[in-house]
Enzyme design. Structure first.
Site, short mmCIF file in Angstrom:
data_model
loop_
_atom_site.label_atom_id
_atom_site.label_comp_id
_atom_site.label_asym_id
_atom_site.label_seq_id
_atom_site.Cartn_x
_atom_site.Cartn_y
_atom_site.Cartn_z
N ASP A 2 -7.75 -2.82 14.10
CA ASP A 2 -9.15 -3.05 13.77
C ASP A 2 -9.27 -4.15 12.71
O ASP A 2 -10.46 -4.33 12.21
CB ASP A 2 -9.68 -1.69 13.09
CG ASP A 2 -8.95 -1.22 11.91
OD1 ASP A 2 -7.76 -2.37 11.45
OD2 ASP A 2 -9.17 -0.46 11.25
N GLU B 88 -9.76 -1.71 5.02
CA GLU B 88 -10.27 -1.48 6.43
C GLU B 88 -11.63 -2.13 6.58
O GLU B 88 -12.31 -2.62 5.60
CB GLU B 88 -10.69 0.33 6.73
CG GLU B 88 -9.45 0.99 6.67
CD GLU B 88 -8.58 1.10 7.93
OE1 GLU B 88 -8.56 -0.03 8.63
OE2 GLU B 88 -7.92 2.11 8.16
N ASP C 141 0.91 -1.12 0.17
CA ASP C 141 -0.01 -0.13 -0.04
C ASP C 141 0.84 1.41 -0.05
O ASP C 141 1.96 1.24 0.20
CB ASP C 141 -1.05 -0.17 1.17
CG ASP C 141 -0.27 -0.48 2.57
OD1 ASP C 141 0.83 -0.45 2.50
OD2 ASP C 141 -1.06 -0.96 3.42
N HIS D 227 -7.76 -4.83 10.12
CA HIS D 227 -7.36 -4.38 8.57
C HIS D 227 -6.35 -5.20 8.12
O HIS D 227 -5.41 -5.65 8.94
CB HIS D 227 -7.39 -3.07 8.32
CG HIS D 227 -5.99 -2.17 8.86
ND1 HIS D 227 -5.86 -0.99 9.39
CD2 HIS D 227 -4.72 -2.79 9.18
CE1 HIS D 227 -4.64 -0.79 9.56
NE2 HIS D 227 -4.00 -1.60 9.48
P1 PGA Z 1 2.00 -2.65 12.57
O1 PGA Z 1 0.96 -2.37 11.56
O2 PGA Z 1 3.11 -3.61 12.20
O3 PGA Z 1 2.89 -1.33 12.74
O4 PGA Z 1 1.37 -2.98 13.97
C1 PGA Z 1 0.24 -3.51 10.95
C2 PGA Z 1 -1.05 -3.00 10.15
O5 PGA Z 1 -1.42 -1.82 10.48
O6 PGA Z 1 -1.38 -3.50 9.25
#
Ligand code: PGA
Length: 265
Positions: free
Chosen positions: A141, A148, A72, A143
């Site tokens: 959350d 999302e 992304d 995602h």
């Molecule tokens: P993080 O993010 O590895 O910084 O916890 C994971 C994500 O948001 O997919």
């Protein structure tokens, strides 16, 4: 889905690094360099550090010809912003391991060509032969990449709006939630599930609930990471804290303890 519960985040990183190196080595020996799907965020950093350490010690495979695709990208950051995911993955991994910038890909957030960015990224992945192994984190959350809650399980690369939770989670990179871009380009859940092997990494208590929903909850757009249940080759690597809300924990441990030596992830 294979759920592997390890004692520490370092063990998660080491097993993930073994898996990536196996793919890179078999690509090199077959003469078809590997295509890796990379994730940004904090979780995979320990894996990238481990791969870089092994390469510097002369224990790593050759990364000649390897191509990478990010999951992304933020939309609306000034050119060359250090928090862009393309800049981040170069800084944190690909420059150090010796994969040149022209083989490091991410969705193109250029404002003028945004409407076609998704289809161009899908075409670039197909032209490279598809992603063999995709590293994934998980949002608190639920995602997956920046898909999302509510994202179509069949979605392809497109623009999305971040939730307030995600902007709060990512504020640490920007100083405040308000400074986090609202819009992103992200591989869709349909894009992600086309990769040959999905390697999801999660560490820490903050991910325990999302991991339980993804692994043991119903398949639902409400928890985008639950789409993993539909893929034939998924490895979920967890430390104790991230695994702490799983109901079938004892079973996952039993399965992994009895795994035949010849069988990789
Ligand atoms: P993080 O993010 O590895 O910084 O916890 C994971 C994500 O948001 O997919």
């Amino acid at each position: 889905m294979e759920v592997v519960v390890l004692d520490t985040p370092a063990e998660v990183a080491s097993l993930a690094a073994d898996t990536i190196e196996d793919v890179v080595r078999s690509g090199a020996s077959a003469g078809t360099p590997a295509v890796l799907g990379l994730a940004t965020g904090s979780t995979p950093l320990a894996t990238y550090d481990e791969l870089i350490r092994r390469a510097r010690d002369g224990r790593g495979p050759s990364y000649d010809g390897v191509e990478t695709f990010n999951l992304d990208e933020y939309v609306g950051l000034p050119d060359g912003h250090e928090q862009s995911y393309l800049a981040t993955i170069r800084r944190e991994f690909t420059d150090a391991i010796g994969i040149p910038p022209e083989r490091v890909h991410g969705p193109d957030p250029t404002a003028e060509t945004l409407p076609t960015a998704g289809e161009r990224y899908e075409a670039a992945i197909v032209a490279a032969g598809g992603i063999e192994v995709q590293i994934l984190g998980i949002g608190s959350d639920g995602h997956l990449a920046f898909n999302e809650p509510g994202s179509s399980l069949a979605s392809l690369t497109r623009i999305k709006t971040l939730t307030a939770t995600t902007r709060k989670d990512n504020a640490r990179f920007f100083g405040s939630p308000d400074a986090v871009p609202r819009h992103v380009l992200t591989q869709g859940l349909g894009t992600i599930t086309r990769a040959g092997h999905l390697l999801m990494l999660a560490t820490g208590e903050g991910k325990a609930e999302a991991v339980a929903a993804a692994v043991e909850g119903p398949v639902s757009a409400t928890c985008p990471a639950s789409v993993l249940q539909l893929h034939p080759h998924v490895s979920v690597l967890l430390d104790e804290a991230a695994a702490s809300r799983l109901v079938r924990l004892d079973y996952y441990r039993e399965v992994y303890a009895g795994k035949p030596d010849w069988q990789g992830l």
